[in-house]
Design an enzyme around this catalytic site. Structure first.
Site, mmCIF file in Angstrom:
data_model
loop_
_atom_site.group_PDB
_atom_site.id
_atom_site.type_symbol
_atom_site.label_atom_id
_atom_site.label_comp_id
_atom_site.label_asym_id
_atom_site.label_seq_id
_atom_site.Cartn_x
_atom_site.Cartn_y
_atom_site.Cartn_z
ATOM 1 N N TYR A 153 0.751 -1.211 0.084
ATOM 2 C CA TYR A 153 0.080 0.061 -0.078
ATOM 3 C C TYR A 153 0.840 1.134 0.044
ATOM 4 O O TYR A 153 0.538 2.298 -0.523
ATOM 5 C CB TYR A 153 -1.029 0.157 1.139
ATOM 6 C CG TYR A 153 -2.250 0.809 1.048
ATOM 7 C CD1 TYR A 153 -2.887 0.468 -0.240
ATOM 8 C CD2 TYR A 153 -2.499 1.500 1.974
ATOM 9 C CE1 TYR A 153 -4.149 1.246 -0.394
ATOM 10 C CE2 TYR A 153 -3.865 2.061 1.985
ATOM 11 C CZ TYR A 153 -4.649 2.067 0.566
ATOM 12 O OH TYR A 153 -5.749 2.629 0.548
ATOM 13 N N LYS A 160 -3.676 7.842 3.449
ATOM 14 C CA LYS A 160 -4.966 7.702 3.907
ATOM 15 C C LYS A 160 -4.617 8.165 5.737
ATOM 16 O O LYS A 160 -5.439 8.599 6.141
ATOM 17 C CB LYS A 160 -5.067 6.117 4.185
ATOM 18 C CG LYS A 160 -5.847 5.869 2.704
ATOM 19 C CD LYS A 160 -6.810 6.482 2.296
ATOM 20 C CE LYS A 160 -7.569 5.909 1.204
ATOM 21 N NZ LYS A 160 -8.887 6.411 0.582
#
Length: 254
Positions: A153, A160
């Site tokens: 990720y 995020k």
């Protein structure tokens, strides 16, 4: 009477009918809301997908990196609805170099793109919609748990984490206008965004086993229900929150 009866909702990020944003728009209409969509790039595709909703909503072009688009958003949305009661931020993007295990080699230019589109746009979208939210309302963003460093990720995980921090600051500053700001942290889903992540299969293989409630990688409805609930009058005193809709995986050790 649905829980969004009479409310006016702006939903960003509808690209396919497999997206969380599509499920939010569909459920919002079913619960009585008037919905307006935004799209970026392939507007004709968004317009085609919009026709699959119970009622075909207007589609407005929005590139969150385009200052003119943001500056004129309230006027353009205002041509269709007299105000807004809810805004759904379903916007995220990172260049391929920022994903897939390339964390140490990603250039600042690509990191900056990821942060601008995936993090800063949460604030810029909310501010752009303020002229239409004079009576208060709710802003809801879509998140993926940033409390851990996930495989593959990479810089999207950093983006995020920034989104989660931005959520708290927006909740602080928009409370003066009676606007609640919350995130829904969904588990991994087989959406268009997921397909762009190299190595996404690692999440597919492990998440259903880790989640005590189980997890359906193809079911966007639970996350959509959380978004709709947060925009309703049933959460009048909740802001700055992250609601996990992930089968409970975030609470269980690896």
């Amino acid at each position: 009477m649905g829980i969004l009866q009479g409310k006016r909702i702006l939903v960003t990020g509808v690209l396919t009918d497999a997206s969380i944003a599509f499920s939010v728009a569909k459920l919002a209409q079913e619960e009585g809301a008037t919905v307006v969509l935004t799209g970026f790039g392939r507007l004709s595709l968004v317009e085609r997908i919009a026709k699959r909703l119970p009622e075909t909503p207007p589609v407005i072009e929005l590139d969150v990196q385009n200052t003119e688009h943001l500056d004129t958003l309230a006027d353009r949305v205002g041509e269709h609805v007299g105000g807004l009661d809810g805004v759904v931020h379903s916007i995220g993007f990172a260049p391929q170099s920022a994903l897939g295990g390339n964390f140490l080699n990603t250039t600042w230019e690509d990191v900056a793109t990821a942060l601008h589109i995936s993090t800063y746009s949460y604030k810029s979208l909310a501010v752009a919609c303020l002229p239409l939210m004079k009576e208060g309302g709710a802003v809801v963003g879509l998140d993926f748990d940033a409390s851990k460093a996930w495989p593959v990720y990479d810089w999207m995980g950093v983006a995020k984490a920034g989104l989660e921090s931005c959520n708290r600051y927006l909740a602080r500053d928009l409370a003066k206008q009676n606007i609640r700001v919350n995130l829904v942290a969904a588990g991994p889903l087989r959406t268009m965004a997921a397909k762009s992540i190299p190595g996404f299969k690692e999440f597919e293989d492990s998440w259903p086993e880790r989640a005590p409630l189980g997890w359906d990688l193809s079911d966007t409805v639970p996350a959509a229900k959380a978004c709709v609930a947060l925009m309703s009058d049933w959460f009048p005193a909740t802001t700055g929150e992250i609601v996990h809709v992930d089968g409970g995986a975030h609470a269980i050790g690896a």
